[in-house]
Design an enzyme around this catalytic site. Structure first.
Site, short mmCIF file in Angstrom:
data_model
loop_
_atom_site.label_atom_id
_atom_site.label_comp_id
_atom_site.label_asym_id
_atom_site.label_seq_id
_atom_site.Cartn_x
_atom_site.Cartn_y
_atom_site.Cartn_z
N PRO A 1 -62.67 79.36 3.95
CA PRO A 1 -61.80 79.10 5.31
C PRO A 1 -61.35 80.42 5.96
O PRO A 1 -60.90 81.46 5.20
CB PRO A 1 -60.66 78.13 4.67
CG PRO A 1 -60.61 78.40 3.40
CD PRO A 1 -62.09 78.75 2.94
N GLU A 2 -61.45 80.51 6.88
CA GLU A 2 -61.10 81.92 7.71
C GLU A 2 -59.69 81.45 8.35
O GLU A 2 -59.09 80.31 8.33
CB GLU A 2 -62.05 82.28 8.62
CG GLU A 2 -63.34 82.78 8.14
CD GLU A 2 -64.54 83.22 8.95
OE1 GLU A 2 -64.18 83.98 9.91
OE2 GLU A 2 -65.81 83.38 8.68
#
Ligand SMILES: [Zn+2]
Length: 274
Positions: free
Chosen positions: A2-3
């Site tokens: 996840p960014e």
């Protein structure tokens, strides 16, 4: 992994659902890797604490806690969660089936549970009494154009590698680096320190634009990302270059190319980016 937009989406979802709730008890699994602070320390900080807010700092989810215990004075403590590659933070009912790879459960006074599930165990849980956990690097959504340009001054690495450097900007990963370079018309291999101010201003604007659009769409669902309610995001439908190797550019129809920079697959249009 996840960014920024995914972590932002997850943090907002958690804030909506558990803000104000009180952690009554804590269970921690037997695996040591996910625990960056010791198990007794985590349990001691979490137990009895009221969640006053959940927010994103870089790629971390920060639970701001108000402790009931007067022994800690009025000190704000924080529960910091890094999701790593596959971590998920879920709000469930106690009856919900316990998923394999559940490493932590916080039982809430509302009757629900917060569960941390992570198959690959790159995620990390810790507690801190720092006033305002900041994490490393600059926040890309609020950095000014001047400060953004300064980050890359004299850097000999590629602009792609510099965008991924978490000590410079936090929360930008492979997807949003590729997508923002495409929108800014800059080749990922270009030396960061040699970009002109005009190019850096374009990159600054496109990075913010990409991140904000992604947050609006609930992030990109690649791999097994889901938000706090177990929902997938939709920004992957907006990707213009990321994982589109060989497909026609949406602007000029030239096939999208892929190269490896700093060990990461990098996608770009050889016509639109120079
Ligand atoms: Zn193109």
């Amino acid at each position: 992994m996840p960014e920024l937009p995914e972590v932002e989406t997850i943090a907002r979802g958690l804030d909506k659902r558990v803000r104000g709730d009180v952690i009554e008890s804590v269970w921690l699994g037997k695996h040591r890797e996910p625990l960056k602070s010791s198990a007794p320390e985590i349990a001691a900080v979490l137990r009895g604490a009221r969640i006053s807010q959940v927010r994103r700092v870089g790629k971390h989810i920060v639970f701001d806690l108000e402790s009931k215990s007067s022994r800690n004075g009025r000190g704000q403590r924080q529960w910091i969660v890094h999701l790593g590659m596959t971590g998920q933070m879920l709000v469930t009912s106690p009856e919900a089936e316990l998923q394999k790879h559940t490493h932590a459960i916080a039982s809430l006074s509302s009757g629900r549970e917060l569960r941390f599930v992570d198959a690959r165990r790159f995620g990390r849980l810790s507690v801190t009494n720092e006033q305002g956990f900041a994490g490393p690097g600059t926040e890309p959504l609020t950095v000014t154009a001047d400060d953004f340009a300064k980050l890359f001054h004299g850097r000999k690495t590629s602009i792609k590698a510099a965008l991924l450097n978490q000590k410079l900007l936090h929360g930008v990963g492979n997807i949003y680096a590729d997508e923002s370079l495409f929108r800014a018309g800059i080749r990922p291999r270009r030396q960061a320190g040699r970009l002109t101010r005009v190019e850096l201003d374009r990159l600054h604007a496109s990075l913010k634009e990409v991140l904000k659009e992604a947050i609006k769409l609930g992030g990109s669902s690649v791999s097994d990302y889901v938000d706090a309610e177990g929902r997938a995001g939709f920004f992957q439908l907006q990707h213009r270059v990321y994982l589109r190797t060989g497909q026609p550019c949406l602007v000029c129809k030239t096939p999208i190319k892929r190269l490896v920079l700093g060990g990461r697959g990098t996608h770009y249009c050889p016509q639109c980016q120079s």
